[in-house]
Motif scaffolding. Structure first.
Motif, PDB file in Angstrom:
ATOM      1  N   ASP A  83     -86.930 -37.294 -24.906  1.00 28.29           N
ATOM      2  CA  ASP A  83     -87.678 -36.095 -25.233  1.00 28.29           C
ATOM      3  C   ASP A  83     -87.949 -36.365 -26.841  1.00 28.29           C
ATOM      4  N   GLY A  84     -87.040 -36.765 -27.640  1.00 27.97           N
ATOM      5  CA  GLY A  84     -87.591 -36.984 -28.990  1.00 27.97           C
ATOM      6  C   GLY A  84     -88.397 -37.914 -29.385  1.00 27.97           C
ATOM      7  N   GLN A 136     -96.362 -37.957 -29.880  1.00 23.83           N
ATOM      8  CA  GLN A 136     -97.554 -36.574 -30.208  1.00 23.83           C
ATOM      9  C   GLN A 136     -97.649 -36.574 -31.449  1.00 23.83           C
ATOM     10  N   TRP A 137     -96.519 -36.411 -32.291  1.00 23.38           N
ATOM     11  CA  TRP A 137     -96.872 -36.120 -33.780  1.00 23.38           C
ATOM     12  C   TRP A 137     -97.332 -37.257 -34.361  1.00 23.38           C
ATOM     13  N   ALA A 187     -88.625 -37.210 -34.235  1.00 25.15           N
ATOM     14  CA  ALA A 187     -87.750 -37.188 -33.175  1.00 25.15           C
ATOM     15  C   ALA A 187     -86.337 -36.822 -33.272  1.00 25.15           C
ATOM     16  N   ARG A 188     -86.067 -36.240 -34.651  1.00 23.39           N
ATOM     17  CA  ARG A 188     -84.848 -35.937 -34.969  1.00 23.39           C
ATOM     18  C   ARG A 188     -83.643 -36.712 -34.474  1.00 23.39           C
ATOM     19  N   TYR A 221     -83.536 -44.457 -33.307  1.00 28.07           N
ATOM     20  CA  TYR A 221     -85.039 -44.290 -32.692  1.00 28.07           C
ATOM     21  C   TYR A 221     -85.705 -45.444 -32.297  1.00 28.07           C
ATOM     22  N   LEU A 222     -85.227 -46.558 -33.104  1.00 30.34           N
ATOM     23  CA  LEU A 222     -86.010 -47.924 -32.488  1.00 30.34           C
ATOM     24  C   LEU A 222     -85.473 -48.416 -31.275  1.00 30.34           C
ATOM     25  N   ARG A 223     -84.131 -48.357 -30.957  1.00 26.43           N
ATOM     26  CA  ARG A 223     -83.574 -48.741 -29.897  1.00 26.43           C
ATOM     27  C   ARG A 223     -84.184 -47.977 -28.613  1.00 26.43           C
TER      28      ARG A 223
END
Length: 345
Positions: free
Chosen positions: A238-239, A245-246, A264-265, A271-273
Motif C-alpha cells: 500500500d505504501g 500516486q505521490w 511510502a513510509r 522500498y527498492l525491494r
C-alpha cells in the motif's frame, strides 16, 4: 441519398467524402488461445464513445479472417468461433495481425497465411505479430535481416529455425514501421496501444489504455518476467502505491528514491525491494517513463519548446530529456512533435 437509373440505385455523394476507415485484419485458426485475439478485438473493434472529439481520423474497422471462413474453429477453453472473412481480405487489409501459430515447436504455419502475408507486405500493409505469430512472419521471409521478438520461451527456437532473423528476447516489442513483433500475451496489449499511439497520438492511446485499465506505456523488457516468482501481497505494498500516486502528483519536481521511500513510509532498501518486486523495474526508471508519457500531450499540443517541456515534466536538462525520450520512444522529441503535433498530417 440515391438517385435511380432504371431500377438500380446509383450512389450520390453529398458534401465532403468520408475518409476511408483503416482496416485491421487478424488471423484466427484452429486451437488458438483466445486472449490475444480478444486483445485485438478490444482495441480495434470496441465502440469508443470516450474518443468523441479526440479523433482526427476514423477509428479502425476490424475483420477476423481464417483459411476457411464460415467454418467453426475450436479455441482453447472448449468453445467455437467462426471467422466471417477469408485470407483474400486479410491480404487486402491496411494492418495485418497474426496472434499466434498452431504449434511453434512443430513449425506448423498455414501456406495460405504465408502467401497472404507476402501479398499484404508487397502492397505496403503494416504486418504485426503477437507471441508465436512471429513464426508466421519469419516463414513468409518478412523478418530476414530484421530484428524481431517473440515470447521468451520461443526465442531460441525462432533463432535456430530462422537464422536470418535477429531475435531479441528482452524487449516487449520491436517496431520497424512496416513490420512489428511483440512478446507473449500481455505484450500484445503494449503493441496494440503503440499502434494506436502511432496512428492517433498519445492522448487517444492514453484514453484507450485508461478504459483497458492498463498503463499506456510499460518500461522494461520481458526478461523481467522470466522465471520470476510472484511476490506475496503484503501490507507494505500500500505504501508503494501511495508513493507512486505521490510521484505522479509531483513529476515536475526533483524526485529521488529517498523521497519516494519517505512517501511510502519505508526505508530506502525496503522500498527498492518492494517497488521492484511489484513493478518489475526500478523506481527511478518508472519515474522516467511517467515523465516521458506526461510530455507527449505537451509535444502534440505544441505547448512550449523542448527545453520548456523537459523542465515542466521534471528533467534536469533538455539533453537528459532527449536521451531518455530516444531510449523509450525510439525517436526524438522533435521528430515526435513533427509526426503527432497539432495539424500534423
Amino acid at each position: 441519398m440515391t438517385e435511380r437509373s432504371g431500377s438500380r440505385p446509383v450512389p450520390v455523394a453529398i458534401g465532403r467524402r468520408p475518409e476511408p476507415v483503416h482496416t485491421v485484419a487478424v488471423y484466427a485458426f484452429e486451437g488458438m488461445a483466445p486472449f490475444e485475439l480478444g486483445v485485438v478485438v478490444e482495441v480495434f473493434a470496441l465502440a469508443r464513445p470516450e474518443l468523441a472529439g479526440l479523433l482526427a481520423a476514423p477509428w479502425y474497422g476490424l475483420k477476423v479472417c481464417a483459411d476457411r471462413p464460415g467454418q467453426p474453429l475450436g479455441a482453447m477453453g472448449g468453445f467455437l468461433l467462426t471467422a466471417q472473412h477469408g485470407l483474400d481480405e486479410l491480404a487486402a487489409a491496411d494492418t495485418v495481425i497474426v496472434v499466434g501459430v498452431p504449434n511453434a515447436f512443430t513449425g506448423e504455419v498455414s501456406p495460405g497465411l504465408v502467401a497472404a502475408l507476402r501479398t499484404a507486405h508487397e502492397r505496403g500493409a503494416r504486418i504485426v505479430s503477437i507471441c508465436s505469430g512471429a513464426f508466421a512472419l519469419a516463414a513468409a521471409g518478412l523478418l530476414d535481416g530484421r530484428e524481431a521478438t517473440t515470447h521468451w520461451r520461443y526465442a531460441e527456437l525462432l533463432q535456430q529455425r530462422y537464422p536470418a532473423v535477429t531475435v531479441n528476447p528482452d524487449v516487449l516489442y520491436v517496431d520497424h514501421g512496416d513490420l512489428l513483433t511483440s512478446a507473449g500475451s500481455a505484450a500484445g496489449i503494449d503493441l496494440c496501444l503503440h499502434l494506436v499511439r502511432t496512428d492517433h497520438g498519445a492522448k487517444v492511446a492514453n484514453t484507450v489504455a485508461r478504459r483497458f485499465v492498463v498503463p499506456p506505456h510499460r518500461d522494461g523488457g520481458q526478461a523481467q518476467f522470466i522465471q520470476a516468482a510472484v511476490p506475496p501481497v503484503e501490507a507494505a505494498e500500500d505504501g508503494v502505491a501511495r508513493s507512486m500516486q505521490w510521484a505522479m502528483d509531483h513529476l515536475g519536481a526533483p524526485l529521488s528514491v529517498s523521497l519516494l521511500a519517505r512517501a511510502a513510509r519505508m526505508s530506502d532498501r525496503s522500498y527498492l525491494r518492494h517497488f521492484t518486486a511489484r513493478n518489475g523495474t526500478s523506481p527511478m526508471r518508472w519515474v522516467i517513463t511517467q515523465r516521458i508519457a506526461a510530455s507527449l500531450p505537451l509535444l502534440e499540443a505544441l505547448d512550449g519548446t523542448v527545453e520548456e517541456i523537459a523542465a515542466a515534466v521534471g528533467f534536469e536538462s533538455a539533453a537528459t530529456y532527449r536521451h531518455h525520450f530516444g531510449r523509450t520512444m525510439r525517436t526524438s522529441p522533435t521528430a515526435y512533435r513533427r509526426s503527432f503535433g497539432s495539424g500534423a498530417a
